[in-house]
Enzyme design. Structure first.
Site, short mmCIF file in Angstrom:
data_model
loop_
_atom_site.label_atom_id
_atom_site.label_comp_id
_atom_site.label_asym_id
_atom_site.label_seq_id
_atom_site.Cartn_x
_atom_site.Cartn_y
_atom_site.Cartn_z
CG HIS A 55 -18.10 21.07 13.80
ND1 HIS A 55 -18.51 20.51 14.99
CD2 HIS A 55 -17.12 20.26 13.34
CE1 HIS A 55 -17.81 19.43 15.23
NE2 HIS A 55 -16.95 19.24 14.25
P1 TYD Z 1 -17.94 19.97 20.49
O1 TYD Z 1 -17.15 20.39 19.29
O2 TYD Z 1 -19.03 20.87 20.96
O3 TYD Z 1 -18.54 18.50 20.25
P2 TYD Z 1 -19.55 17.94 19.12
O4 TYD Z 1 -18.86 18.16 17.80
O5 TYD Z 1 -19.68 16.49 19.46
O6 TYD Z 1 -20.83 18.65 19.16
O7 TYD Z 1 -16.92 19.67 21.66
C1 TYD Z 1 -17.37 19.49 22.99
C2 TYD Z 1 -16.34 20.09 23.93
O8 TYD Z 1 -15.12 19.34 23.90
C3 TYD Z 1 -15.98 21.51 23.60
O9 TYD Z 1 -15.83 22.21 24.84
C4 TYD Z 1 -14.64 21.40 22.92
C5 TYD Z 1 -14.03 20.19 23.58
N1 TYD Z 1 -13.09 19.43 22.75
C6 TYD Z 1 -11.76 19.33 23.12
O10 TYD Z 1 -11.34 19.92 24.14
N2 TYD Z 1 -10.91 18.59 22.39
C7 TYD Z 1 -11.32 17.91 21.29
O11 TYD Z 1 -10.50 17.21 20.65
C8 TYD Z 1 -12.69 18.03 20.87
C9 TYD Z 1 -13.20 17.33 19.65
C10 TYD Z 1 -13.55 18.79 21.65
#
Ligand code: TYD
Length: 139
Positions: A55
């Site tokens: 992303h």
């Molecule tokens: P995600 O964006 O999928 O992680 P990555 O970028 O590592 O692939 O985030 C994983 C989960 O955590 C998703 O349900 C969103 C949540 N999340 C939060 O609640 N707070 C945060 O600060 C972040 C970064 C993620």
């Protein structure tokens, strides 16, 4: 480590406060974090073969530090992809807005600490790479 990073990204050399007992790295504006920290999260326990990220953010600025183990980070401005091997707790990677980022090749013991300049906001995410490339207007 590859230093030719996309615009908006920087390698930050973090100051290590070490003595005979061991090492300590403080993270705050005074030690080189380029923004006021609003949020911190850890990425750890990543399962074998799993890649993460995929992303970009419209506005968010972040600094990622691999404090244990290792992983590979891809920083992508929509045209050029830079690959970094992260395995040093005193190397911070600043990830600016509108940078597509991915993380691969996590070691089992990898812990990545991420500092962010804003709260979690799903509306700030661009999760579709084609949309990102179009918005980045580079390619
Ligand atoms: P995600 O964006 O999928 O992680 P990555 O970028 O590592 O692939 O985030 C994983 C989960 O955590 C998703 O349900 C969103 C949540 N999340 C939060 O609640 N707070 C945060 O600060 C972040 C970064 C993620």
């Amino acid at each position: 480590m590859e230093r030719n990073l996309p615009k908006g990204c920087r390698l930050l050399a973090l100051q290590v406060k070490g003595d005979q007992r061991g090492s300590l790295i403080p993270l705050e504006r005074a030690t080189g974090v380029p923004f006021d920290i609003a949020r911190v999260y850890f990425i750890y326990g990543t399962q074998p073969g799993v890649s993460r990220g995929f992303h970009a953010h419209y506005r968010l600025r972040q600094v990622a530090v691999c404090v244990a183990g290792s992983c590979t980070m891809i920083l992508d401005n929509g045209r050029d992809r830079t690959e970094l091997h992260l395995d040093q707790p005193d190397h911070g990677i600043e990830i600016g807005p509108m940078i597509w980022h991915e993380m691969h090749d996590f070691s089992a013991d990898c812990v990545v600490v991420v500092l962010a300049d804003g709260p979690y906001d799903e509306g700030d995410y661009i999760r579709d790479r084609a949309e990102f490339v179009e918005l980045a207007g580079i390619g």
